[in-house]
Enzyme design. Structure first.
Site, PDB file in Angstrom:
ATOM      1  CD  GLU A  71      -2.493  -1.228   2.736  1.00 44.23           C
ATOM      2  OE1 GLU A  71      -2.175  -0.393   3.617  1.00 44.23           O
ATOM      3  OE2 GLU A  71      -3.356  -2.094   2.903  1.00 44.23           O
ATOM      4  CB  CYS A  93      -1.152  36.131   8.540  1.00 46.87           C
ATOM      5  SG  CYS A  93      -1.487  37.260   7.206  1.00 46.87           S
TER       6      CYS A  93
END
Ligand SMILES: *Cc1c(COP(=O)(O)O)cnc(C)c1O
EC number: 4.1.1.20
Length: 434
Positions: free
Chosen positions: A288, A358
């Site tokens: 996987e 920010c």
């Protein structure tokens, strides 16, 4: 190995100039190499040649429809962790019958979607979930194929936020309790016991933890095969990629130059160690991997807004930000940053490479040594193909980036840059405020 390299002064993906991509589609833009994905996929498959291997590509690493379709064409099934990812595979034309549905909190609706579409198996994380799957399967009149995710309590030696195989993680059922949980599952009449699953973490750079985990879980697997006729063992994903020397690692020469003891994990070394441990079980093996398949197959293209020179520090402000690529802020991860037009006659520059968001955490690199680049120039953040776009957000009302897939000398936009109208489409100001 990968297909990002300089041709003269210009950084290319396969045979495409990245500057041309930026000219056409703007920045920030993710660019993926189809050839790199295919090579990674084939190397992984070859690594366990001789075993009955099914790669279930972990879609959460990069779930663009084009990437999913490319993987499906290569023969991949998928490791899916939400109803949304199941729908993506359907939309991309992928094969759900070779795919597994995992995740620690599957809803009834998601379980129904998985069963109605005939997934190969559901990977179950707890006993309460067994009962829920049994219930949904009963209502649909089907038998749900399942595997339990066992937690082998192995230290993957990776970042705390991406280790999953320790006993104090939320994932899976402790190995000691697994046999009991399978007995519980065997009594639920709408379930079929199909396999065993484990996944110990991500960005592993040595094979030892994989080997330790396989060895710890193999006796349980053999027992379940004898007593319940299970047919597969999923050993999860987690193979790491090169971040520090990302660009150089595109070439075989870089790998040849690494002393054997320091050579990062390769699929060949992975297969060489794991094949003898897995072969005696005589079972189908599911892999996987996500990051290994797509991680070094993608870069994030960004443009320099300003070079801000400070008293003690320089800041290179770029137009990509933590909302586009959150890995540095979230995992303190390293991405190599290279100019799209290189020029070795330029002066060296040491700078923090930061985005405009920010947040102090909106920083891609601290005190990074670069060639001096100025406003308007393009940079590429390497190794951004996995957990890049899929973790993006709209923080600061920044639109989701564009994505481009390169194939040889061709390239195509596989996701348009989001528009402001798309960003606010679901919002409204209620009548009582008007
Ligand atoms: C995330 C995840 C993977 C893929 O991990 P990579 O490090 O990207 O290979 C595989 N299996 C499970 C269960 C996962 O949660």
């Amino acid at each position: 190995m990968h297909h990002f390299h300089y041709s003269g002064p210009s950084l290319q993906c396969e045979a495409v100039d990245l500057a041309a991509v930026a000219r056409l589609y703007g920045t920030p833009t993710y660019v993926y190499s189809a050839a790199t994905i295919a090579e990674n996929f084939h190397r992984l498959q070859q690594s366990l040649a001789g075993l009955d291997v099914q790669i279930c590509y972990a879609a959460k690493a990069n779930s663009n429809l084009a990437v999913l379709r490319h993987c499906a064409n290569l023969g991949a099934g998928f490791d899916l962790v939400s109803g949304g990812e199941i729908r993506r595979v359907i939309a991309a034309g992928g094969d759900l019958q070779a795919s597994v549905f995992a995740g620690v909190g599957k809803t009834e609706d998601e379980i129904r979607l998985a069963l109605e579409n005939g997934v190969f198996a559901l990977h179950v994380e707890s006993e309460p979930e067994l009962a829920r799957i049994n219930h949904v399967a009963g209502k649909l009149g089907v038998k749900a194929p399942i595997a339990l995710r066992v937690n082998p309590d192995v230290d993957a030696h990776t970042h705390a936020k991406i280790t999953t195989g320790r006993s104090d993680n939320k994932f899976g059922i402790p190995l000691k309790q697994a046999a009991g949980a399978y007995e519980v599952a065997a009594k639920l009449k709408n379930l079929t016991l199909r396999g065993v699953q484990m996944h110990i973490g991500s960005q592993l750079t040595t094979v030892a933890p994989f080997a330790e985990a396989v060895q710890k879980v193999a006796p349980l697997v053999a027992d379940l095969q004898a007593n319940h006729g299970i047919t597969y063992f999923s050993i999860g994903g987690g193979m790491g990629i090169v971040y520090k020397d990302a660009l150089a690692s595109g070439a075989q020469a870089w790998w040849d130059a690494q002393p054997a003891a320091q050579r990062p994990l390769t699929p060949e070394a992975y297969g060489e160690t794991l094949t003898p441990l897995l072969a005696p079980l005589g079972l189908k093996v599911l892999l996987e991997h996500g990051r290994f398949i797509v991680g070094n197959a993608g870069v994030l293209l960004t443009r320099v807004e300003h070079l801000k020179r400070g008293a003690n520090k320089n800041f290179l402000v770029v137009d990509a930000a933590m909302n586009d690529l959150v890995r540095p802020a979230m995992y303190e991860s390293y991405h190599e940053i290279v100019p799209v037009q290189r020029d070795s006659s330029r002066r060296a520059l040491v700078a923090d490479v930061v985005g405009p968001v920010c947040e102090s955490g909106d920083c891609f690199a601290k005190d990074r040594q670069l060639q001096e680049v100025g406003e308007g120039e393009l940079l590429a953040l390497m190794s951004a193909g996995a957990y890049g776009f899929t973790m993006a957000s709209r923080y600061n009302t920044r639109a989701l980036a564009a994505e481009v897939l390169v194939n040889g000398s061709a390239f195509e936009l596989v996701r348009q840059r989001e528009t402001f109208a798309q960003m606010i489409a679901g919002e409204k100001v209620p009548a009582f405020l008007q």
